[in-house]
Write a protein that holds these residues in place. Structure first.
Motif, mmCIF file in Angstrom:
data_model
loop_
_atom_site.group_PDB
_atom_site.id
_atom_site.type_symbol
_atom_site.label_atom_id
_atom_site.label_comp_id
_atom_site.label_asym_id
_atom_site.label_seq_id
_atom_site.Cartn_x
_atom_site.Cartn_y
_atom_site.Cartn_z
ATOM 1 N N ILE A 86 0.738 -1.442 -0.142
ATOM 2 C CA ILE A 86 0.205 -0.005 -0.159
ATOM 3 C C ILE A 86 0.510 1.310 -0.018
ATOM 4 C CG2 ILE A 86 -2.164 1.140 1.683
ATOM 5 C CD1 ILE A 86 -2.717 -1.300 0.378
ATOM 6 N N THR A 87 1.775 1.342 1.067
ATOM 7 C CA THR A 87 2.981 2.513 1.189
ATOM 8 C C THR A 87 3.897 2.723 -0.267
ATOM 9 O OG1 THR A 87 3.483 2.290 3.109
ATOM 10 C CG2 THR A 87 4.962 3.051 1.995
ATOM 11 N N MET A 88 3.865 1.387 -1.378
ATOM 12 C CA MET A 88 4.178 1.590 -2.578
ATOM 13 C C MET A 88 3.739 2.025 -3.411
ATOM 14 S SD MET A 88 6.049 -1.385 -5.368
ATOM 15 C CE MET A 88 4.033 -1.797 -5.715
ATOM 16 N N LEU A 89 2.509 1.867 -3.185
ATOM 17 C CA LEU A 89 1.180 2.056 -4.464
ATOM 18 C C LEU A 89 0.483 3.598 -4.254
ATOM 19 C CD1 LEU A 89 -1.488 -0.509 -4.012
ATOM 20 C CD2 LEU A 89 0.421 0.275 -6.260
ATOM 21 N N LYS A 90 0.606 3.626 -2.483
ATOM 22 C CA LYS A 90 0.057 5.482 -3.120
ATOM 23 C C LYS A 90 1.910 6.580 -3.119
ATOM 24 C CE LYS A 90 -0.855 9.215 -0.040
ATOM 25 N NZ LYS A 90 -1.979 9.880 -0.707
ATOM 26 N N GLY A 91 2.500 5.913 -3.326
ATOM 27 C CA GLY A 91 4.530 6.873 -3.995
ATOM 28 C C GLY A 91 4.127 6.809 -5.219
ATOM 29 N N MET A 92 3.770 5.897 -5.798
ATOM 30 C CA MET A 92 3.347 6.002 -7.162
ATOM 31 C C MET A 92 2.591 7.984 -7.689
ATOM 32 S SD MET A 92 2.658 2.206 -8.585
ATOM 33 C CE MET A 92 4.090 1.252 -9.396
ATOM 34 N N LYS A 93 1.473 7.575 -6.367
ATOM 35 C CA LYS A 93 0.976 9.019 -7.072
ATOM 36 C C LYS A 93 -0.413 9.241 -7.912
ATOM 37 C CE LYS A 93 3.505 11.573 -4.504
ATOM 38 N NZ LYS A 93 2.693 11.929 -3.058
ATOM 39 N N ASP A 94 -0.871 7.603 -8.400
ATOM 40 C CA ASP A 94 -1.707 7.259 -9.662
ATOM 41 C C ASP A 94 -3.171 6.690 -8.857
ATOM 42 O OD1 ASP A 94 -0.281 5.095 -10.014
ATOM 43 O OD2 ASP A 94 -1.712 5.281 -11.804
ATOM 44 N N PHE A 95 -2.623 6.351 -7.994
ATOM 45 C CA PHE A 95 -3.792 5.588 -7.231
ATOM 46 C C PHE A 95 -4.220 6.023 -6.452
ATOM 47 C CE2 PHE A 95 -1.056 2.802 -8.517
ATOM 48 C CZ PHE A 95 -1.707 0.824 -8.863
ATOM 49 N N HIS A 96 -5.823 5.753 -6.830
ATOM 50 C CA HIS A 96 -6.418 6.601 -5.570
ATOM 51 C C HIS A 96 -7.561 5.671 -5.042
ATOM 52 C CE1 HIS A 96 -6.504 10.604 -7.467
ATOM 53 N NE2 HIS A 96 -6.053 10.064 -8.339
ATOM 54 N N VAL A 97 -8.721 6.290 -3.689
ATOM 55 C CA VAL A 97 -9.295 4.945 -3.589
ATOM 56 C C VAL A 97 -11.030 5.217 -3.711
ATOM 57 C CG1 VAL A 97 -10.407 4.356 -1.189
ATOM 58 C CG2 VAL A 97 -8.672 4.748 -1.252
ATOM 59 N N PHE A 98 -11.502 4.143 -4.302
ATOM 60 C CA PHE A 98 -12.659 3.948 -4.837
ATOM 61 C C PHE A 98 -13.447 4.297 -4.032
ATOM 62 C CE2 PHE A 98 -10.966 5.783 -8.899
ATOM 63 C CZ PHE A 98 -11.652 6.736 -8.922
ATOM 64 N N GLU A 99 -14.986 4.392 -2.986
ATOM 65 C CA GLU A 99 -15.612 4.147 -2.529
ATOM 66 C C GLU A 99 -17.456 3.355 -3.357
ATOM 67 O OE1 GLU A 99 -17.605 6.816 1.242
ATOM 68 O OE2 GLU A 99 -18.769 6.969 -0.189
ATOM 69 N N PHE A 100 -18.271 2.824 -2.883
ATOM 70 C CA PHE A 100 -19.265 2.050 -3.222
ATOM 71 C C PHE A 100 -20.040 1.949 -2.296
ATOM 72 C CE2 PHE A 100 -15.619 -0.296 -6.044
ATOM 73 C CZ PHE A 100 -15.742 0.689 -7.177
ATOM 74 N N THR A 101 -20.896 2.798 -2.406
ATOM 75 C CA THR A 101 -22.404 2.065 -2.172
ATOM 76 C C THR A 101 -23.143 1.471 -3.143
ATOM 77 O OG1 THR A 101 -21.243 4.623 -1.194
ATOM 78 C CG2 THR A 101 -24.293 3.918 -0.694
ATOM 79 N N PRO A 102 -23.717 1.083 -1.604
ATOM 80 C CA PRO A 102 -24.679 0.113 -2.628
ATOM 81 C C PRO A 102 -26.075 0.306 -3.062
ATOM 82 C CG PRO A 102 -23.508 -0.886 -0.848
ATOM 83 C CD PRO A 102 -23.039 0.374 -0.776
ATOM 84 N N PHE A 103 -27.089 0.103 -4.002
ATOM 85 C CA PHE A 103 -28.592 0.444 -3.809
ATOM 86 C C PHE A 103 -29.140 -0.686 -3.831
ATOM 87 C CE2 PHE A 103 -26.789 1.624 -8.531
ATOM 88 C CZ PHE A 103 -27.081 1.307 -9.314
ATOM 89 N N TYR A 104 -28.675 -2.152 -5.111
ATOM 90 C CA TYR A 104 -29.688 -3.483 -5.629
ATOM 91 C C TYR A 104 -28.745 -4.306 -4.760
ATOM 92 C CZ TYR A 104 -32.585 -6.341 -7.331
ATOM 93 O OH TYR A 104 -33.914 -7.495 -8.157
ATOM 94 N N GLY A 105 -28.961 -5.250 -4.572
ATOM 95 C CA GLY A 105 -28.181 -6.845 -4.712
ATOM 96 C C GLY A 105 -28.600 -7.537 -4.291
ATOM 97 N N GLU A 106 -28.299 -8.842 -5.306
ATOM 98 C CA GLU A 106 -29.135 -10.592 -5.014
ATOM 99 C C GLU A 106 -27.735 -10.807 -4.352
ATOM 100 O OE1 GLU A 106 -30.426 -11.358 -8.889
ATOM 101 O OE2 GLU A 106 -31.861 -9.534 -8.874
ATOM 102 N N ALA A 107 -28.083 -12.144 -4.528
ATOM 103 C CA ALA A 107 -27.787 -13.446 -3.626
ATOM 104 C C ALA A 107 -28.503 -14.887 -4.188
ATOM 105 C CB ALA A 107 -27.017 -13.046 -2.650
ATOM 106 N N VAL A 108 -27.284 -15.370 -5.079
ATOM 107 C CA VAL A 108 -27.583 -17.128 -5.474
ATOM 108 C C VAL A 108 -26.953 -18.042 -4.052
ATOM 109 C CG1 VAL A 108 -28.768 -18.428 -7.042
ATOM 110 C CG2 VAL A 108 -28.941 -16.200 -7.201
ATOM 111 N N PHE A 109 -26.941 -18.540 -3.709
ATOM 112 C CA PHE A 109 -26.788 -19.975 -2.724
ATOM 113 C C PHE A 109 -27.366 -21.263 -2.987
ATOM 114 C CE2 PHE A 109 -25.409 -16.183 -0.694
ATOM 115 C CZ PHE A 109 -24.785 -16.690 0.208
ATOM 116 N N GLY A 110 -27.420 -21.150 -4.157
ATOM 117 C CA GLY A 110 -27.947 -23.178 -4.902
ATOM 118 C C GLY A 110 -29.438 -22.996 -5.359
ATOM 119 N N PHE A 111 -30.338 -23.584 -6.141
ATOM 120 C CA PHE A 111 -30.915 -23.762 -6.749
ATOM 121 C C PHE A 111 -32.311 -23.336 -6.218
ATOM 122 C CE2 PHE A 111 -28.218 -27.274 -9.179
ATOM 123 C CZ PHE A 111 -27.922 -26.929 -10.436
#
Length: 169
Positions: free
Chosen positions: A117-142
């Motif tokens: 993470i320290t190495m990536l931060k030093g590259m200066k072109d890495f950004h943290v993106f935040e994802f906020t859910p608005f819909y979702g589904e899950a499948v756990f078998g037939f």
């Protein structure tokens, strides 16, 4: 992740995941799939990605994506019924060198390698993106398909009976 029983919620299912698959939309309106290591804090997902990556450009141009988590093939009981969850999200880039970014990068260091993470931060072109859910589904078998709900979109919510029998039942 080799649990043969269903997870009690999405957070339990995601315990062993280190990366997510994400689908973004490119400049021509076409889907583009990729992956990134992630952290999850409460109801939000975070990735640390380079501006050089196509998915980053896609997210900056159209701030929606679909996240996909799927059971490891080698650990599933039936290849046709792999446990999986899909989460549709709005995305937001976290401004670099803010307290919010510093705090999130500390969480990445805890889950992943501090030196990486320290190495990536030093590259200066890495950004943290935040994802906020608005819909979702899950499948756990037939016949075990759920919507995601609850305050943090991690609860499995039984789908209402639509009158169809499904899977020939």
């Amino acid at each position: 992740m080799g649990r043969s029983i269903m997870a009690k919620d999405l957070n339990e299912f995601l315990e062993d995941f280190k990366s997510l698959s994400m689908s973004t939309i490119d400049e021509k309106g076409n889907p583009f799939s990729s992956y990134a290591p992630f952290i999850k804090i409460e109801d939000k997902y975070y990735v640390y990605i380079s501006l050089m990556a196509k998915h980053t450009t896609n997210l900056k141009n159209k701030n929606i994506c679909s996240l996909f988590f799927v059971e490891d093939e080698s650990k599933c009981l039936n290849i046709f019924a792999r446990k999986r969850a899909m989460v549709q999200c709005n995305s937001n880039v976290i401004k670099q060198d803010t307290k919010e970014e510093i705090d999130l990068l500390e969480q990445f260091k805890i889950k992943f390698d501090d030196g990486m993470i320290t190495m990536l931060k030093g590259m200066k072109d890495f950004h943290v993106f935040e994802f906020t859910p608005f819909y979702g589904e899950a499948v756990f078998g037939f016949g075990k398909a759920y919507n995601l709900g609850g305050k943090d979109f991690s609860q499995f919510v039984e789908r209402e009976n639509t009158g169809t029998k499904g899977h020939g039942k």
